[in-house]
Design an enzyme around this catalytic site. Structure first.
Site, PDB file in Angstrom:
ATOM      1  N   THR A  99       0.845  -0.963  -0.039  1.00 48.33           N
ATOM      2  CA  THR A  99       0.088   0.175   0.024  1.00 48.33           C
ATOM      3  C   THR A  99       0.851   1.242  -0.135  1.00 48.33           C
ATOM      4  OG1 THR A  99      -0.272   0.260   2.325  1.00 48.33           O
ATOM      5  CG2 THR A  99      -1.872  -1.029   1.406  1.00 48.33           C
ATOM      6  N   GLU A 100       0.090   2.346  -0.124  1.00 45.27           N
ATOM      7  CA  GLU A 100       1.098   3.689   0.046  1.00 45.27           C
ATOM      8  C   GLU A 100       1.552   4.029   1.320  1.00 45.27           C
ATOM      9  OE1 GLU A 100      -1.489   7.471  -0.386  1.00 45.27           O
ATOM     10  OE2 GLU A 100      -3.283   6.118  -0.452  1.00 45.27           O
ATOM     11  N   LEU A 101       2.527   4.561   1.422  1.00 46.78           N
ATOM     12  CA  LEU A 101       3.161   4.821   2.735  1.00 46.78           C
ATOM     13  C   LEU A 101       2.724   6.190   3.354  1.00 46.78           C
ATOM     14  CD1 LEU A 101       5.496   3.980   4.897  1.00 46.78           C
ATOM     15  CD2 LEU A 101       6.941   5.002   3.503  1.00 46.78           C
ATOM     16  N   PHE A 102       2.523   6.327   4.486  1.00 44.99           N
ATOM     17  CA  PHE A 102       1.943   7.835   5.057  1.00 44.99           C
ATOM     18  C   PHE A 102       3.115   8.133   5.930  1.00 44.99           C
ATOM     19  CE2 PHE A 102      -1.841   5.762   3.386  1.00 44.99           C
ATOM     20  CZ  PHE A 102      -2.590   7.129   3.314  1.00 44.99           C
ATOM     21  N   LYS A 149     -11.031   2.181  13.162  1.00 44.91           N
ATOM     22  CA  LYS A 149     -10.476   2.743  14.614  1.00 44.91           C
ATOM     23  C   LYS A 149      -9.476   3.579  14.067  1.00 44.91           C
ATOM     24  CE  LYS A 149      -7.837  -1.228  15.358  1.00 44.91           C
ATOM     25  NZ  LYS A 149      -7.565  -2.324  16.243  1.00 44.91           N
ATOM     26  N   ASP A 166      -5.936  -0.307   6.394  1.00 46.68           N
ATOM     27  CA  ASP A 166      -6.045  -1.547   7.135  1.00 46.68           C
ATOM     28  C   ASP A 166      -7.438  -2.403   6.741  1.00 46.68           C
ATOM     29  OD1 ASP A 166      -5.292  -3.982   8.319  1.00 46.68           O
ATOM     30  OD2 ASP A 166      -5.625  -2.952  10.477  1.00 46.68           O
TER      31      ASP A 166
END
Length: 571
Positions: A99-102, A149, A166
């Site tokens: 996935t993309e990284l934050f 959450k 997630d």
């Protein structure tokens, strides 16, 4: 890891495009997130790895999980974390997805790090989360997150951007309209989820708990010590203690709409329309998807702009010498910056009509000096003059400006009448010549290379002007000059006049409104200019340094197409 050390892959995906490092970004009950690199795009990504033996019991469950994660990788929404690919490692019994990284971690980490977040920013986050939920719930088939959450919402703090992530535990509703497995985090699980008969409204309940945590910075049901206690309160319809500590009545009402029973709970789409979340974008610099803010191109704000990042403290010294005329002192101000650059500004001082405090105030205004007070500069001017005029005295008496700093014998006669006549004659020399040489000589090799705008005040090396013969054509005056930037005469020597006229014909419309160029580009250093002038021209030039005006717009051209008021004139 040392910056010069080559990163070694722990493993790669089946295609060899993605390489995983040992660095762990996060860890959950069933998943570990590592830093990885996309070799094709050259960007860092997040590599999530699920241990299948810990969550699956049969090959049917394995195939179902893989199929759903694969479908989730096709989702495309600004509020949903972007999936790139996923695969199962049969030998290691792991499910992997990229996935993309934050940059700022999870919303819980971000909120715990920055406790004093404005409610309007929290509302912006809420809108982004709800927009993502609406997209999931209206997908075909609908997607339920089931584990929403703050730990599963990710933040790009420099953009004010949040995204739902997630999604590995999300469930797609295919032929039926409800799901039947119990999965999630107890504090965020809706009552109907425990009954194993639920739909997408469980995500709205979880969102309400997320918003409660964002508002209070408290984990829901933190008063409980065991999951069994949480379960008892949830199925009994008892709200967490943090709900009753919400000080904002409207915020409490909004959260309550999310936490009611499923039959009374509104959808994410309806919740997004709640007046509590009404957007007030006028206060925000960035909003999700709004792009860059419009520049504040108005006159007041432009005056506060700095063309360099750091303010440079300056050193200043003032020296003088007797002028060519009686009662005149030629003063030189040397301004040195910490970065090694320096400026020299030359101006005349009439000891019979000028006062050092008035000249100092003019310097502060015209040269935009912010780190020296006028009184300090006045004392330096007095020191320079007293070294030339023995009976010159300094008095700090702002109430008598005409007598200020003028205590001497009659060894110098008054030149006020001469100054007046010179001022009158200057009105006959016009600004077109000034505009022409400003436009034509920008790239002349004689321009000073020693100055750069410090962010504190203009450090232009001003050109001294020549006085020409009375046969010059008379033109209308467009702006005043000052002792620090005298007005250029419009009468030019024959060889120069043609060049200036040619420049003026192509640039007159620009010069008429914007007589200036960017402040951090210097004009011609006066001493270098003097090298090309005869002594006679130098003597005539000195007689022009007699008036005080406004230098604000001389030598500066606005970098933006904004309207500017005409420069004010002063004497």
């Amino acid at each position: 890891m040392n910056m010069n050390q080559v990163a070694e892959y722990v493993e790669t995906d089946p295609t060899g495009r993605y390489g995983r490092f040992a660095e762990i970004l996060g860890r959950g009950a069933m998943k570990t997130v590592y830093k990885a690199i996309d070799e094709k795009l050259g960007i860092e990504v997040a590599w999530s790895q699920v241990k299948l033996k810990e969550v699956l019991r049969s090959s049917v469950d394995l195939q179902r999980l893989y199929s759903e994660v694969h479908l989730l990788s096709t989702l495309n929404h600004k509020s949903i974390i972007r999936f790139y690919t996923s695969w199962i490692d049969v030998h290691n019994h792991t499910l992997n997805f990229i996935t993309e990284l934050f940059t700022s971690g999870t919303l819980r980490q971000y909120k715990n790090k920055y406790l004093r977040i404005d409610i309007r920013a929290i509302k912006s986050w809420a809108r982004q989360i709800l927009e993502g939920l609406v997209y999931l719930h209206e997908h075909d088939p609908p997607v339920i997150h089931r584990d929403l959450k703050c730990d599963n919402i990710f933040v790009n703090g420099h953009l004010g951007q949040v995204k739902i992530g997630d999604l590995g535990l999300a469930r797609m509703l295919r032929d039926c309209h409800s799901a039947h497995s119990i999965i999630g985090t107890p504090e965020f699980m809706a009552p109907e989820l425990y009954e194993e008969n639920y739909n997408e409204l469980i995500d709205v309940y979880s969102f309400g708990m997320c918003f409660l945590e964002m508002i209070t910075s408290e984990f829901p049901y933190s008063e409980c010590n065991h999951p069994a206690q949480i379960y008892k309160k949830v199925v009994g319809g008892k709200l967490p203690g943090a709900f009753y500590r919400v000080g904002d009545i409207e915020a409490q009402r909004f959260i309550g709409k999310c936490l009611v029973s499923a039959s009374k709970r509104v959808s994410a789409k309806e919740l997004l329309q709640d007046p509590f979340l009404a957007s007030d974008e006028s206060w925000m610099v960035y909003t999700s998807g709004a792009g860059n803010p419009k520049p504040f191109l108005n006159e007041n704000e432009m005056d506060t702009l700095k063309l360099e990042d750091d303010e440079l403290r300056t050193e200043m010294s003032i020296a003088g010498k007797l002028g060519a005329e009686d009662n005149k002192i030629d003063l030189e101000v040397q301004i040195a910056y910490d970065n090694g650059l320096a400026n020299n500004v030359f101006f005349p001082f009439d000891i019979m009509n000028d006062t050092s405090i008035d000249v100092a105030k003019e310097m502060v205004k015209e040269l935009e000096i912010i780190d020296w007070e006028p009184v300090e500069i006045a004392k330096m001017i007095d020191g320079a003059i007293s070294s030339l005029v023995s009976d010159w005295k300094y008095e700090e008496d702002d109430e008598t400006p005409h007598d200020h700093h003028r205590h001497r014998t009659d060894s110098f006669h008054s030149s006020s009448s001469h100054a007046s006549s010179s001022q009158a004659s200057l009105s006959n020399y016009m600004a077109r010549g000034l505009q022409d040489w400003v436009q034509d000589d920008l790239h002349d090799e004689t321009y000073s290379q020693s100055s750069s705008h410090s962010g504190s005040y203009s450090n232009l090396n001003y050109i001294a002007v020549d006085e020409y013969s009375s046969q010059s054509p008379v033109m209308s005056r467009t702006h005043n000059m000052t002792r620090f930037c005298p007005e250029e005469s419009s009468h030019l020597q024959s060889g120069q006049a043609n060049a200036y006229a040619a420049s003026s014909s192509t640039n007159r419309s620009l010069a008429s409104d914007n007589r200036t160029l960017t402040r951090n580009r210097s004009l011609v250093d006066v001493q270098r200019q003097l090298l090309h002038r005869s002594p006679g021209e130098e003597a005539r030039k000195r007689r022009l340094f007699k008036t005080v005006g406004d230098v604000e717009t001389v030598g500066f051209q606005s970098p933006y197409a904004v309207s500017r008021k005409p420069p004010s004139s002063r004497r």
